[in-house]
Design a protein around this motif. Structure first.
Motif, PDB file in Angstrom:
ATOM      1  N   THR A 193       0.836  -1.184   0.000  1.00  0.00           N
ATOM      2  CA  THR A 193       0.000   0.000   0.000  1.00  0.00           C
ATOM      3  C   THR A 193       0.879   1.244   0.000  1.00  0.00           C
ATOM      4  O   THR A 193       1.859   1.314   0.740  1.00  0.00           O
ATOM      5  N   PRO A 194       0.538   2.254  -0.793  1.00  0.00           N
ATOM      6  CA  PRO A 194       1.302   3.508  -0.712  1.00  0.00           C
ATOM      7  C   PRO A 194       1.268   4.067   0.706  1.00  0.00           C
ATOM      8  O   PRO A 194       0.305   3.847   1.450  1.00  0.00           O
ATOM      9  N   SER A 195       2.305   4.765   1.092  1.00  0.00           N
ATOM     10  CA  SER A 195       2.382   5.378   2.419  1.00  0.00           C
ATOM     11  C   SER A 195       2.522   6.884   2.288  1.00  0.00           C
ATOM     12  O   SER A 195       3.279   7.373   1.451  1.00  0.00           O
ATOM     13  N   GLU A 196       1.764   7.600   3.087  1.00  0.00           N
ATOM     14  CA  GLU A 196       1.911   9.050   3.244  1.00  0.00           C
ATOM     15  C   GLU A 196       1.951   9.320   4.748  1.00  0.00           C
ATOM     16  O   GLU A 196       0.947   9.659   5.362  1.00  0.00           O
ATOM     17  N   LEU A 197       3.113   9.093   5.334  1.00  0.00           N
ATOM     18  CA  LEU A 197       3.270   9.227   6.776  1.00  0.00           C
ATOM     19  C   LEU A 197       3.541  10.681   7.137  1.00  0.00           C
ATOM     20  O   LEU A 197       4.542  11.256   6.719  1.00  0.00           O
ATOM     21  N   HIS A 198       2.636  11.278   7.912  1.00  0.00           N
ATOM     22  CA  HIS A 198       2.800  12.656   8.373  1.00  0.00           C
ATOM     23  C   HIS A 198       3.444  12.628   9.758  1.00  0.00           C
ATOM     24  O   HIS A 198       2.930  11.990  10.679  1.00  0.00           O
ATOM     25  N   VAL A 199       4.564  13.320   9.901  1.00  0.00           N
ATOM     26  CA  VAL A 199       5.291  13.354  11.171  1.00  0.00           C
ATOM     27  C   VAL A 199       5.415  14.800  11.620  1.00  0.00           C
ATOM     28  O   VAL A 199       5.902  15.656  10.866  1.00  0.00           O
ATOM     29  N   VAL A 200       4.953  15.093  12.829  1.00  0.00           N
ATOM     30  CA  VAL A 200       5.006  16.447  13.390  1.00  0.00           C
ATOM     31  C   VAL A 200       6.118  16.492  14.432  1.00  0.00           C
ATOM     32  O   VAL A 200       6.119  15.712  15.391  1.00  0.00           O
ATOM     33  N   THR A 201       7.070  17.409  14.225  1.00  0.00           N
ATOM     34  CA  THR A 201       8.274  17.496  15.058  1.00  0.00           C
ATOM     35  C   THR A 201       8.372  18.860  15.726  1.00  0.00           C
ATOM     36  O   THR A 201       8.208  19.895  15.059  1.00  0.00           O
ATOM     37  N   ASP A 202       8.643  18.890  17.023  1.00  0.00           N
ATOM     38  CA  ASP A 202       8.824  20.143  17.750  1.00  0.00           C
ATOM     39  C   ASP A 202       9.965  20.938  17.113  1.00  0.00           C
ATOM     40  O   ASP A 202      11.084  20.434  16.961  1.00  0.00           O
ATOM     41  N   ALA A 203       9.664  22.192  16.716  1.00  0.00           N
ATOM     42  CA  ALA A 203      10.656  23.009  16.009  1.00  0.00           C
ATOM     43  C   ALA A 203      11.734  23.566  16.928  1.00  0.00           C
ATOM     44  O   ALA A 203      12.661  24.236  16.468  1.00  0.00           O
ATOM     45  N   LYS A 204      11.651  23.282  18.222  1.00  0.00           N
ATOM     46  CA  LYS A 204      12.683  23.708  19.161  1.00  0.00           C
ATOM     47  C   LYS A 204      13.487  22.514  19.668  1.00  0.00           C
ATOM     48  O   LYS A 204      14.717  22.482  19.556  1.00  0.00           O
ATOM     49  N   SER A 205      12.785  21.531  20.210  1.00  0.00           N
ATOM     50  CA  SER A 205      13.492  20.408  20.841  1.00  0.00           C
ATOM     51  C   SER A 205      13.790  19.262  19.877  1.00  0.00           C
ATOM     52  O   SER A 205      14.648  18.435  20.151  1.00  0.00           O
ATOM     53  N   GLY A 206      13.051  19.190  18.777  1.00  0.00           N
ATOM     54  CA  GLY A 206      13.221  18.081  17.848  1.00  0.00           C
ATOM     55  C   GLY A 206      12.440  16.845  18.235  1.00  0.00           C
ATOM     56  O   GLY A 206      12.508  15.817  17.535  1.00  0.00           O
ATOM     57  N   ALA A 207      11.671  16.920  19.304  1.00  0.00           N
ATOM     58  CA  ALA A 207      10.888  15.767  19.739  1.00  0.00           C
ATOM     59  C   ALA A 207       9.727  15.510  18.770  1.00  0.00           C
ATOM     60  O   ALA A 207       9.134  16.439  18.238  1.00  0.00           O
ATOM     61  N   LYS A 208       9.430  14.234  18.572  1.00  0.00           N
ATOM     62  CA  LYS A 208       8.279  13.889  17.742  1.00  0.00           C
ATOM     63  C   LYS A 208       7.013  14.117  18.552  1.00  0.00           C
ATOM     64  O   LYS A 208       6.835  13.563  19.632  1.00  0.00           O
ATOM     65  N   LEU A 209       6.105  14.937  18.026  1.00  0.00           N
ATOM     66  CA  LEU A 209       4.873  15.263  18.718  1.00  0.00           C
ATOM     67  C   LEU A 209       3.715  14.369  18.296  1.00  0.00           C
ATOM     68  O   LEU A 209       2.815  14.089  19.086  1.00  0.00           O
ATOM     69  N   TYR A 210       3.744  13.910  17.031  1.00  0.00           N
ATOM     70  CA  TYR A 210       2.589  13.171  16.507  1.00  0.00           C
ATOM     71  C   TYR A 210       2.959  12.577  15.160  1.00  0.00           C
ATOM     72  O   TYR A 210       3.810  13.107  14.449  1.00  0.00           O
ATOM     73  N   GLN A 211       2.335  11.465  14.819  1.00  0.00           N
ATOM     74  CA  GLN A 211       2.453  10.947  13.466  1.00  0.00           C
ATOM     75  C   GLN A 211       1.181  10.200  13.105  1.00  0.00           C
ATOM     76  O   GLN A 211       0.493   9.665  13.975  1.00  0.00           O
ATOM     77  N   PHE A 212       0.852  10.202  11.817  1.00  0.00           N
ATOM     78  CA  PHE A 212      -0.289   9.425  11.364  1.00  0.00           C
ATOM     79  C   PHE A 212      -0.110   9.053   9.908  1.00  0.00           C
ATOM     80  O   PHE A 212       0.574   9.743   9.148  1.00  0.00           O
ATOM     81  N   GLU A 213      -0.717   7.960   9.508  1.00  0.00           N
ATOM     82  CA  GLU A 213      -0.691   7.478   8.132  1.00  0.00           C
ATOM     83  C   GLU A 213      -1.916   8.009   7.411  1.00  0.00           C
ATOM     84  O   GLU A 213      -3.050   7.788   7.841  1.00  0.00           O
ATOM     85  N   ALA A 214      -1.702   8.733   6.307  1.00  0.00           N
ATOM     86  CA  ALA A 214      -2.807   9.380   5.603  1.00  0.00           C
ATOM     87  C   ALA A 214      -3.559   8.442   4.671  1.00  0.00           C
ATOM     88  O   ALA A 214      -4.679   8.734   4.271  1.00  0.00           O
ATOM     89  N   ILE A 215      -2.952   7.316   4.300  1.00  0.00           N
ATOM     90  CA  ILE A 215      -3.638   6.364   3.428  1.00  0.00           C
ATOM     91  C   ILE A 215      -4.462   5.427   4.299  1.00  0.00           C
ATOM     92  O   ILE A 215      -3.939   4.733   5.165  1.00  0.00           O
ATOM     93  N   ARG A 216      -5.768   5.417   4.069  1.00  0.00           N
ATOM     94  CA  ARG A 216      -6.679   4.566   4.839  1.00  0.00           C
ATOM     95  C   ARG A 216      -6.903   3.277   4.069  1.00  0.00           C
ATOM     96  O   ARG A 216      -7.334   3.301   2.919  1.00  0.00           O
ATOM     97  N   THR A 217      -6.646   2.139   4.712  1.00  0.00           N
ATOM     98  CA  THR A 217      -6.693   0.876   3.980  1.00  0.00           C
ATOM     99  C   THR A 217      -7.793  -0.040   4.463  1.00  0.00           C
ATOM    100  O   THR A 217      -8.333   0.103   5.553  1.00  0.00           O
TER     101      THR A 217
END
Length: 538
Positions: A193-217
């Protein structure tokens, strides 16, 4: 899903049976009462044509600055209209995205409910005031991209790449608003399946805040639809799978490809079926049934409500055992299954997967945690509803998800709405520990709620299928009927839920919806309340 008319509409006679499968801060409540058998149509949404919807959105956008001022938003905040719903009683529900200093605010969406007399109330995804100390990122975009690629590696994404530069955003979906980078990593999931992984990263600390896969299967094998009616159009030397009566929906043959649109299905005499056409017919039919369901039952013309059609692609990849919805292409895609012999094209697939598109264009429920579970449950609920609506004698409506798939190899369905835990992984009831489980299993309590609301608790038989639905508190629930339950859930989704809605918020949203449609003293309202208690949401 996961394991445990400018042109006539023509009747298509199939030489063989068709292949199919199953993929598969709130406002005050309106007072009043209604009898259990009479819907309060004055609070129901009116159907708008594409032109009327576009005009409503344009008018709302023109007044967005004044609305922002009235809501007390900060000087750096702006509202961008995403949808407008009008009720027969004159109430208007306008859904907005927010920006801050020109940056998108993820989790900042809100809905303004304005009555005919000008009284306003608001549903917000976050109560937090949107503000950050600076919009200058300490973490370079390149570092955010590197972190996102590591996240994709952890998900075992094949051929991962972040072709587009990360975009700067404000992350406000949980806790304090934070300046962040959003990176989209594309590639392939483990099953192709194609993947469109959205990753949200803190612009100060670099910590990962959230991620989700945009392709619904979703996953399935086959069912048979029999003779069906298709919307086609004259084209070339014959006819094409172009449904002009439903926004111009087109169905394409990818012929084993994994990108683009492939070739539009064509036929010389408009009598379709057999060979490669069979999957195209199923996909085209499923899309039509889904379009008709949303239009005729909920007054929504098209997935976005703007009269525009999505499109379908059949014969994706090689022996691809899945089907998926993608917001980026605004399309449905179907694989051919094991050995390229069982295309995953059916009413159930269309209903479940295309509903992901409806959810994206209404509440926008985040695809993670409780919100993700509600997102998946919404697709199960309306996939089931489309199946009942289609009234196809070869596949009668039921509350078993993927019952035709036999993905377990023993004839059992993928999921059960009457008692979700029967699949060995889904949860029957809500609890605080549910936030970290797979969204296909945290959907269980909402599916259970919908069954209880529709049919009630205990043992019963519907369309020849036996069910026995328990309750958390030992209560006895008498259902209000699936038709009313569908309308309550859709109004809650389109009018009161937001991107961050969790189970407690879904309870409030459906109570608001029931009050709007039937009155806060009605049997319907009381049953919604009882059904939530029955899955441990109070």
């Amino acid at each position: 899903m996961r394991r445990p008319e400018n042109s006539p509409r023509r009747t298509t006679v199939r030489a063989a049976a068709l292949v199919a499968s199953a993929a598969m801060v709130v406002v005050g409540i309106q007072s009043g009462s209604a009898s259990a058998g009479n819907e309060r149509s004055s609070a129901s949404a009116v159907t708008m044509s594409a032109g009327q919807h576009a005009a409503a959105v344009k008018d709302a956008q023109a007044s967005a600055p004044a609305t922002a001022d009235a809501l007390g938003l900060g000087g750096k905040e702006k509202l961008v209209v995403r949808d407008v719903i009008k009720d027969a009683n004159g109430t208007v529900h306008t859904r907005y995205e927010r920006t801050y200093a020109g940056l998108p605010v993820l989790g900042g969406d809100l809905v303004v409910h304005e009555k005919k007399d000008g009284a306003r109330s608001t549903t917000k995804a976050t109560k937090a005031r949107i503000a950050v100390a600076s919009t200058t990122a300490e973490l370079p975009a390149a570092s955010a991209k590197k972190s996102a690629l590591k996240a994709a590696e952890a998900e075992k994404t094949g051929k991962a790449e972040a072709g587009k530069e990360p975009r700067k955003v404000i992350w406000a979906a949980d806790g304090k608003p934070t300046l962040a980078w959003e990176t989209v990593v594309t590639g392939l999931q483990h099953d192709g399946t194609p993947s469109e992984l959205h990753v949200v990263t803190d612009a100060k600390s670099g910590a990962k805040l959230y991620q989700f896969e945009a392709i619904r299967t979703g996953t399935g094998t086959g069912d048979y639809n029999g003779t069906v009616t298709l919307g086609t159009s004259p084209g070339g030397s014959g006819y094409t799978m172009t449904d002009s009566g439903r926004g111009g929906h087109k169905t394409y043959d990818l012929n084993g490809g994994t990108s683009g649109t492939g070739t539009l299905f064509t036929d010389a005499d408009d009598v379709w079926g057999g060979g490669r056409q069979s999957a195209g017919v199923d996909a085209h039919y499923g899309a039509a049934e889904t379009w008709d369901y949303y239009k005729n039952v909920h007054g929504r013309t098209g997935i976005r409500g703007d009269g525009a059609a999505a499109y379908s692609r059949a014969h994706y990849g090689n022996a691809y055992v899945n089907a998926f919805w993608s917001d980026s292409c605004f399309c449905m895609t179907y694989g051919d299954g094991e050995g390229n012999s069982n295309p995953l094209t059916s009413i159930d697939v269309a209903g479940h997967e295309m509903t992901h598109g409806v959810t994206s264009n209404t509440a926008g429920l985040n695809y993670s945690g409780e919100s993700g579970g509600l997102n998946e449950a919404t697709s199960d609920i309306f996939g089931t509803s489309v199946e009942f609506y289609a009234n196809n004698s070869a596949d009668p409506g039921d509350y078993l998800i993927g019952e035709k798939i036999d993905i377990n190899g023993d004839g059992t369905p993928l999921r059960y709405m009457d008692k979700p835990s029967k699949d060995g992984a889904s949860w029957d009831y809500w609890s605080t520990g549910m936030n970290g489980i797979d969204v296909h299993y945290s959907s269980g309590p909402a599916n259970h709620f919908f069954f209880l609301l529709s049919e009630g608790s205990g043992a019963r038989t519907v369309n020849g299928v036996s069910y026995n639905s328990p309750t958390y508190d030992g209560s006895t629930i008498t259902g209000i009927g699936r038709g009313k339950a569908e309308k309550i859930w859709f109004r809650a989704l389109s009018t009161y839920m937001t991107s961050t809605t969790k189970y407690a918020g879904a309870r409030t949203a459906t109570l608001n919806a029931a009050a709007d449609l039937y009155g806060s003293s009605s049997t319907e309202y009381q049953t919604v309340n009882a059904a939530w208690k029955a899955i441990n949401v109070n």
